[in-house]
Design a protein around this motif. Structure first.
Motif, PDB file in Angstrom:
ATOM      1  N   SER A 124       0.831  -1.197   0.000  1.00  0.00           N
ATOM      2  CA  SER A 124       0.000   0.000   0.000  1.00  0.00           C
ATOM      3  C   SER A 124       0.870   1.254   0.000  1.00  0.00           C
ATOM      4  N   PRO A 125       0.886   2.015  -1.092  1.00  0.00           N
ATOM      5  CA  PRO A 125       1.619   3.281  -1.079  1.00  0.00           C
ATOM      6  C   PRO A 125       1.159   4.217   0.035  1.00  0.00           C
ATOM      7  N   ARG A 126      -0.121   4.208   0.349  1.00  0.00           N
ATOM      8  CA  ARG A 126      -0.633   5.084   1.413  1.00  0.00           C
ATOM      9  C   ARG A 126      -0.066   4.689   2.769  1.00  0.00           C
ATOM     10  N   ILE A 127       0.016   3.390   3.033  1.00  0.00           N
ATOM     11  CA  ILE A 127       0.590   2.936   4.301  1.00  0.00           C
ATOM     12  C   ILE A 127       2.079   3.264   4.349  1.00  0.00           C
ATOM     13  N   ALA A 128       2.774   3.055   3.254  1.00  0.00           N
ATOM     14  CA  ALA A 128       4.199   3.396   3.207  1.00  0.00           C
ATOM     15  C   ALA A 128       4.408   4.875   3.518  1.00  0.00           C
ATOM     16  N   GLU A 129       3.534   5.739   2.992  1.00  0.00           N
ATOM     17  CA  GLU A 129       3.655   7.181   3.232  1.00  0.00           C
ATOM     18  C   GLU A 129       3.528   7.523   4.707  1.00  0.00           C
ATOM     19  N   VAL A 130       2.679   6.786   5.441  1.00  0.00           N
ATOM     20  CA  VAL A 130       2.527   7.021   6.882  1.00  0.00           C
ATOM     21  C   VAL A 130       3.862   6.821   7.591  1.00  0.00           C
ATOM     22  N   LEU A 143       8.248  -1.435   0.177  1.00  0.00           N
ATOM     23  CA  LEU A 143       7.016  -1.308  -0.596  1.00  0.00           C
ATOM     24  C   LEU A 143       7.125  -2.199  -1.824  1.00  0.00           C
ATOM     25  N   THR A 144       6.227  -3.164  -1.920  1.00  0.00           N
ATOM     26  CA  THR A 144       6.257  -4.055  -3.081  1.00  0.00           C
ATOM     27  C   THR A 144       5.932  -3.260  -4.340  1.00  0.00           C
ATOM     28  N   GLY A 145       6.410  -3.703  -5.466  1.00  0.00           N
ATOM     29  CA  GLY A 145       5.977  -3.130  -6.730  1.00  0.00           C
ATOM     30  C   GLY A 145       4.628  -3.709  -7.115  1.00  0.00           C
ATOM     31  N   GLY A 146       4.165  -3.349  -8.294  1.00  0.00           N
ATOM     32  CA  GLY A 146       2.928  -3.934  -8.789  1.00  0.00           C
ATOM     33  C   GLY A 146       2.007  -2.934  -9.446  1.00  0.00           C
ATOM     34  N   ILE A 147       0.878  -3.439  -9.902  1.00  0.00           N
ATOM     35  CA  ILE A 147      -0.166  -2.646 -10.544  1.00  0.00           C
ATOM     36  C   ILE A 147      -1.119  -2.159  -9.460  1.00  0.00           C
ATOM     37  N   GLY A 156      -0.153  -8.164  -8.551  1.00  0.00           N
ATOM     38  CA  GLY A 156       0.388  -8.691  -9.797  1.00  0.00           C
ATOM     39  C   GLY A 156       1.748  -9.339  -9.618  1.00  0.00           C
ATOM     40  N   PRO A 157       2.417  -9.693 -10.722  1.00  0.00           N
ATOM     41  CA  PRO A 157       3.658 -10.469 -10.673  1.00  0.00           C
ATOM     42  C   PRO A 157       4.765  -9.828  -9.839  1.00  0.00           C
ATOM     43  N   LEU A 158       4.921  -8.504  -9.916  1.00  0.00           N
ATOM     44  CA  LEU A 158       5.983  -7.854  -9.149  1.00  0.00           C
ATOM     45  C   LEU A 158       5.747  -7.984  -7.647  1.00  0.00           C
ATOM     46  N   ALA A 162       8.118 -10.161  -4.991  1.00  0.00           N
ATOM     47  CA  ALA A 162       8.714  -9.563  -3.796  1.00  0.00           C
ATOM     48  C   ALA A 162       8.334 -10.341  -2.539  1.00  0.00           C
ATOM     49  N   LEU A 163       7.060 -10.670  -2.415  1.00  0.00           N
ATOM     50  CA  LEU A 163       6.588 -11.345  -1.203  1.00  0.00           C
ATOM     51  C   LEU A 163       7.123 -12.767  -1.099  1.00  0.00           C
ATOM     52  N   SER A 164       7.392 -13.413  -2.231  1.00  0.00           N
ATOM     53  CA  SER A 164       7.900 -14.790  -2.196  1.00  0.00           C
ATOM     54  C   SER A 164       9.295 -14.874  -1.585  1.00  0.00           C
ATOM     55  N   GLN A 165       9.990 -13.746  -1.507  1.00  0.00           N
ATOM     56  CA  GLN A 165      11.351 -13.731  -0.993  1.00  0.00           C
ATOM     57  C   GLN A 165      11.442 -13.282   0.465  1.00  0.00           C
ATOM     58  N   LEU A 166      10.292 -12.991   1.081  1.00  0.00           N
ATOM     59  CA  LEU A 166      10.284 -12.397   2.416  1.00  0.00           C
ATOM     60  C   LEU A 166       9.671 -13.335   3.451  1.00  0.00           C
ATOM     61  N   HIS A 167      10.136 -13.188   4.684  1.00  0.00           N
ATOM     62  CA  HIS A 167       9.613 -13.971   5.810  1.00  0.00           C
ATOM     63  C   HIS A 167       9.435 -13.014   6.989  1.00  0.00           C
TER      64      HIS A 167
END
Length: 255
Positions: A124-130, A143-147, A156-158, A162-167
């Motif tokens: 969420s760009p809005r959450i990141a801005e907070v 902040l993940t990429g995506g559409i 989407g794919p981006l 990103a999430l597949s690499q995080l824990h």
């Protein structure tokens, strides 16, 4: 109480809450659930409401209907703040947390913004801005990429890559609806896939949802009710819904 007076009380409750449950209305009116169901049938025949499983709404939204972020932000703001204040108790310095896009997770972001030494993953760009605005020492914001969707989620794919690499230690997940039959749902297929990736990335998952999300079904299932560890919701949640959740998840918090 006369039937006409009961039915007016039901309509007044609907205008205030957007949906009512048979069980809660029976308690409020001091009548049997069968009486409430008969009143709902009468009002539905007039076109005054739409019956749904366990209750009624003023209008049954299509399962693919997805209101915008700004519209949702103004709905039940006080309840969302209370949910966020309860949820933030689980967040400690040194943790990694994930917040998907949503207005209740947005409320939680405001509560978490001052916590030191915190890693935050969000789509969420809005959450990141907070978090960017708070500039709290030791915070790392990913902040993940995506559409971008109507609800301001990056999908989407981006985002999936990103999430597949995080824990992460803890996921806070906002949802469009939740029911016993359909679990936690969203109107957007790509958001459902992204939310599933969030769930896979987290050691523990917590759904944040105001009480009106119960009984609502979106187009796509994210996960069954039992697939989440905890739910934080409003204290007005229907007692029958509380019972169902307590039987299926580890923790139910009523804010």
């Amino acid at each position: 109480m006369l039937a006409s007076a009961r039915q007016q009380r039901i309509l007044d409750a609907l205008r205030e809450r957007e949906q009512v449950r048979v069980t809660s209305m029976a308690t409020e009116l001091g009548v049997s659930e069968m009486t409430v169901r008969r009143d709902l049938n009468v009002l539905a025949a007039r076109g005054a409401l739409v019956k749904v499983h366990g209750g009624a709404t003023l209008d049954a939204a299509p399962t693919s209907s997805e209101p915008g972020f700004t519209h949702k932000l103004a709905l039940r703001a006080a309840e969302k703040r209370a949910i966020a204040q309860a949820a933030v108790e689980w967040v400690k310095p040194g943790m990694s947390i994930a917040l998907n896009s949503g207005t209740t997770t947005y409320a939680l972001a405001a509560q978490c913004a001052g916590i030191n030494d915190l890693t935050v993953i969000t789509n969420s760009p809005r959450i990141a801005e907070v978090f960017y605005a708070a500039s709290t020492p030791g915070q790392n914001i990913i902040l993940t990429g995506g559409i971008r969707t109507v609800s301001d989620a990056l999908v989407g794919p981006l985002a999936l890559s990103a999430l597949s690499q995080l824990h992460v230690d803890l996921l806070f997940l906002g949802v469009h609806g939740m029911t016993a039959e359909d679990g936690y749902t969203t109107p957007n297929m790509l958001e459902a896939q992204t939310n599933q990736a969030f769930i896979r990335s987290a050691a523990r998952q917590v759904v944040l949802a105001d009480h009106t999300k119960w009984g609502v079904t979106g187009l796509c299932q994210i996960v069954p009710l039992a697939g989440i560890d905890a739910v934080v919701t409003g204290a007005q949640l229907d007692p029958h819904a509380q019972q169902i959740l307590r039987e299926l998840i580890d923790s139910l918090i009523l804010a």
